[in-house]
Design a protein around this motif. Structure first.
Motif, PDB file in Angstrom:
ATOM      1  N   CYS A 159       7.197   5.133   3.396  1.00  5.18           N
ATOM      2  CA  CYS A 159       6.611   3.821   3.273  1.00  5.18           C
ATOM      3  C   CYS A 159       6.425   2.992   4.739  1.00  5.18           C
ATOM      4  CB  CYS A 159       7.694   2.958   2.607  1.00  5.18           C
ATOM      5  SG  CYS A 159       8.016   3.654   0.851  1.00  5.18           S
ATOM      6  N   LEU A 160       5.357   2.255   4.814  1.00  4.84           N
ATOM      7  CA  LEU A 160       5.062   1.369   6.100  1.00  4.84           C
ATOM      8  C   LEU A 160       5.985   0.083   5.731  1.00  4.84           C
ATOM      9  CD1 LEU A 160       3.925   0.961   8.821  1.00  4.84           C
ATOM     10  CD2 LEU A 160       1.991  -0.059   7.675  1.00  4.84           C
ATOM     11  N   GLU A 161       6.602  -0.217   6.647  1.00  4.34           N
ATOM     12  CA  GLU A 161       7.541  -1.583   6.544  1.00  4.34           C
ATOM     13  C   GLU A 161       7.131  -2.495   7.761  1.00  4.34           C
ATOM     14  OE1 GLU A 161      11.375   0.152   4.465  1.00  4.34           O
ATOM     15  OE2 GLU A 161      11.662   0.123   6.658  1.00  4.34           O
ATOM     16  N   LEU A 162       7.186  -3.861   7.519  1.00  7.54           N
ATOM     17  CA  LEU A 162       6.516  -4.809   8.386  1.00  7.54           C
ATOM     18  C   LEU A 162       7.771  -5.981   8.244  1.00  7.54           C
ATOM     19  CD1 LEU A 162       3.743  -3.975   6.493  1.00  7.54           C
ATOM     20  CD2 LEU A 162       3.120  -5.106   8.606  1.00  7.54           C
ATOM     21  N   ALA A 163       7.968  -6.541   9.645  1.00  8.46           N
ATOM     22  CA  ALA A 163       8.571  -7.509  10.051  1.00  8.46           C
ATOM     23  C   ALA A 163       8.014  -8.254  10.852  1.00  8.46           C
ATOM     24  CB  ALA A 163      10.057  -7.186  10.442  1.00  8.46           C
ATOM     25  N   SER A 164       8.345  -9.640  10.702  1.00 11.67           N
ATOM     26  CA  SER A 164       7.625 -10.631  11.886  1.00 11.67           C
ATOM     27  C   SER A 164       8.608 -11.680  12.218  1.00 11.67           C
ATOM     28  CB  SER A 164       6.550 -11.419  10.910  1.00 11.67           C
ATOM     29  OG  SER A 164       7.161 -12.399  10.174  1.00 11.67           O
ATOM     30  N   THR A 220       6.338 -14.708  17.257  1.00 11.13           N
ATOM     31  CA  THR A 220       5.076 -14.332  18.149  1.00 11.13           C
ATOM     32  C   THR A 220       4.904 -12.852  18.066  1.00 11.13           C
ATOM     33  OG1 THR A 220       6.871 -13.777  19.819  1.00 11.13           O
ATOM     34  CG2 THR A 220       5.794 -16.038  19.854  1.00 11.13           C
ATOM     35  N   HIS A 221       5.632 -12.040  17.035  1.00  8.05           N
ATOM     36  CA  HIS A 221       5.163 -10.428  17.251  1.00  8.05           C
ATOM     37  C   HIS A 221       5.356 -10.187  15.514  1.00  8.05           C
ATOM     38  CE1 HIS A 221       6.177 -10.955  21.359  1.00  8.05           C
ATOM     39  NE2 HIS A 221       5.188  -9.976  21.468  1.00  8.05           N
ATOM     40  N   ILE A 222       4.733  -8.948  15.252  1.00  8.51           N
ATOM     41  CA  ILE A 222       4.662  -8.207  14.271  1.00  8.51           C
ATOM     42  C   ILE A 222       5.334  -6.952  14.468  1.00  8.51           C
ATOM     43  CG2 ILE A 222       3.486  -7.225  12.356  1.00  8.51           C
ATOM     44  CD1 ILE A 222       1.206  -9.388  12.570  1.00  8.51           C
ATOM     45  N   HIS A 223       6.125  -6.416  13.605  1.00  6.90           N
ATOM     46  CA  HIS A 223       6.976  -5.127  14.032  1.00  6.90           C
ATOM     47  C   HIS A 223       6.603  -4.085  12.780  1.00  6.90           C
ATOM     48  CE1 HIS A 223       8.970  -7.346  17.002  1.00  6.90           C
ATOM     49  NE2 HIS A 223       9.333  -8.346  15.987  1.00  6.90           N
ATOM     50  N   LEU A 224       6.317  -3.045  13.205  1.00  6.76           N
ATOM     51  CA  LEU A 224       5.883  -1.968  12.276  1.00  6.76           C
ATOM     52  C   LEU A 224       6.791  -0.829  12.210  1.00  6.76           C
ATOM     53  CD1 LEU A 224       3.029  -3.080  13.331  1.00  6.76           C
ATOM     54  CD2 LEU A 224       2.395  -2.306  11.149  1.00  6.76           C
ATOM     55  N   ARG A 225       7.161  -0.251  11.105  1.00  2.02           N
ATOM     56  CA  ARG A 225       7.935   1.123  11.211  1.00  2.02           C
ATOM     57  C   ARG A 225       7.755   2.090   9.923  1.00  2.02           C
ATOM     58  NH1 ARG A 225      14.276  -0.696  10.240  1.00  2.02           N
ATOM     59  NH2 ARG A 225      13.911  -1.041   7.954  1.00  2.02           N
ATOM     60  N   GLU A 226       7.985   3.306  10.107  1.00  2.00           N
ATOM     61  CA  GLU A 226       7.899   4.185   9.050  1.00  2.00           C
ATOM     62  C   GLU A 226       9.444   4.092   8.345  1.00  2.00           C
ATOM     63  OE1 GLU A 226       6.123   6.499   7.284  1.00  2.00           O
ATOM     64  OE2 GLU A 226       4.130   5.779   8.373  1.00  2.00           O
ATOM     65  N   SER A 227       9.445   4.191   7.025  1.00  4.84           N
ATOM     66  CA  SER A 227      10.768   4.074   6.450  1.00  4.84           C
ATOM     67  C   SER A 227      11.684   5.353   6.797  1.00  4.84           C
ATOM     68  CB  SER A 227      10.739   3.549   5.055  1.00  4.84           C
ATOM     69  OG  SER A 227       9.914   4.950   4.441  1.00  4.84           O
ATOM     70  N   ASP A 228      11.015   6.586   7.086  1.00  4.32           N
ATOM     71  CA  ASP A 228      11.690   7.741   7.318  1.00  4.32           C
ATOM     72  C   ASP A 228      12.119   7.862   8.627  1.00  4.32           C
ATOM     73  OD1 ASP A 228       9.058   8.135   8.020  1.00  4.32           O
ATOM     74  OD2 ASP A 228       9.214  10.340   7.548  1.00  4.32           O
ATOM     75  N   THR A 229      11.678   6.879   9.579  1.00  2.71           N
ATOM     76  CA  THR A 229      12.359   6.869  10.940  1.00  2.71           C
ATOM     77  C   THR A 229      12.326   5.358  11.486  1.00  2.71           C
ATOM     78  OG1 THR A 229       9.885   6.880  11.698  1.00  2.71           O
ATOM     79  CG2 THR A 229      11.035   9.052  11.616  1.00  2.71           C
ATOM     80  N   PHE A 253       0.737  -1.244   0.029  1.00  8.17           N
ATOM     81  CA  PHE A 253      -0.056  -0.080  -0.008  1.00  8.17           C
ATOM     82  C   PHE A 253       0.959   1.366  -0.031  1.00  8.17           C
ATOM     83  CE2 PHE A 253      -2.952  -3.208   1.644  1.00  8.17           C
ATOM     84  CZ  PHE A 253      -3.983  -2.902   0.944  1.00  8.17           C
ATOM     85  N   SER A 254       1.967   1.158   0.053  1.00  3.78           N
ATOM     86  CA  SER A 254       2.926   2.476   0.258  1.00  3.78           C
ATOM     87  C   SER A 254       3.437   2.752  -1.436  1.00  3.78           C
ATOM     88  CB  SER A 254       4.432   1.891   0.930  1.00  3.78           C
ATOM     89  OG  SER A 254       4.224   1.695   2.289  1.00  3.78           O
ATOM     90  N   GLY A 255       3.110   2.132  -2.349  1.00  2.00           N
ATOM     91  CA  GLY A 255       3.306   2.514  -3.652  1.00  2.00           C
ATOM     92  C   GLY A 255       4.406   2.114  -4.077  1.00  2.00           C
ATOM     93  N   GLY A 256       4.738   2.097  -5.332  1.00  2.00           N
ATOM     94  CA  GLY A 256       6.011   1.872  -6.165  1.00  2.00           C
ATOM     95  C   GLY A 256       7.195   2.630  -5.963  1.00  2.00           C
ATOM     96  N   GLY A 257       6.952   3.937  -5.563  1.00  2.00           N
ATOM     97  CA  GLY A 257       8.028   4.733  -5.377  1.00  2.00           C
ATOM     98  C   GLY A 257       9.220   4.289  -4.341  1.00  2.00           C
ATOM     99  N   GLU A 258      10.547   4.957  -4.547  1.00  2.00           N
ATOM    100  CA  GLU A 258      11.578   4.887  -3.801  1.00  2.00           C
ATOM    101  C   GLU A 258      11.816   5.726  -2.552  1.00  2.00           C
ATOM    102  OE1 GLU A 258      13.750   2.015  -3.746  1.00  2.00           O
ATOM    103  OE2 GLU A 258      12.281   1.486  -5.220  1.00  2.00           O
ATOM    104  N   GLY A 259      10.621   6.731  -2.453  1.00  2.00           N
ATOM    105  CA  GLY A 259      10.594   7.534  -1.250  1.00  2.00           C
ATOM    106  C   GLY A 259      10.756   7.047   0.090  1.00  2.00           C
ATOM    107  N   ASN A 260      10.770   8.171   1.133  1.00  2.00           N
ATOM    108  CA  ASN A 260      10.490   7.553   2.379  1.00  2.00           C
ATOM    109  C   ASN A 260       9.191   7.742   3.070  1.00  2.00           C
ATOM    110  OD1 ASN A 260      13.142   6.908   2.471  1.00  2.00           O
ATOM    111  ND2 ASN A 260      14.039   9.027   3.021  1.00  2.00           N
TER     112      ASN A 260
END
Length: 62
Positions: free
Chosen positions: A21-26, A29-38, A12-19
């Motif tokens: 974007c929402l990033e996810l990791a798992s 037992t947990h899901i981690h979320l972060r903004e690519s600019d922070t 859902f962050s689009g195809g651009g290479e900008g900052n």
């Protein structure tokens, strides 16, 4: 021994290479979320808690 999470950009962050974007990791037992600019600021939750949040958003309960 702990391993680094493998971050994936949300489709859902689009195809651009900008900052904007929402990033996810798992982990097992947990899901981690972060903004690519922070990337040093992360939100950690469980799959069940995230599922309840998403259901509430989809149904308009939240």
């Amino acid at each position: 021994m702990s391993t680094r999470p493998k971050w994936q950009k949300s489709s859902f962050s689009g195809g651009g290479e900008g900052n904007d974007c929402l990033e996810l990791a798992s982990s097992p037992t947990h899901i981690h979320l972060r903004e690519s600019d922070t990337p040093t600021t992360t939100l950690t939750t469980t799959p069940t808690t995230l599922a309840h949040l998403l259901k509430g958003i989809r149904t308009g309960a939240l």
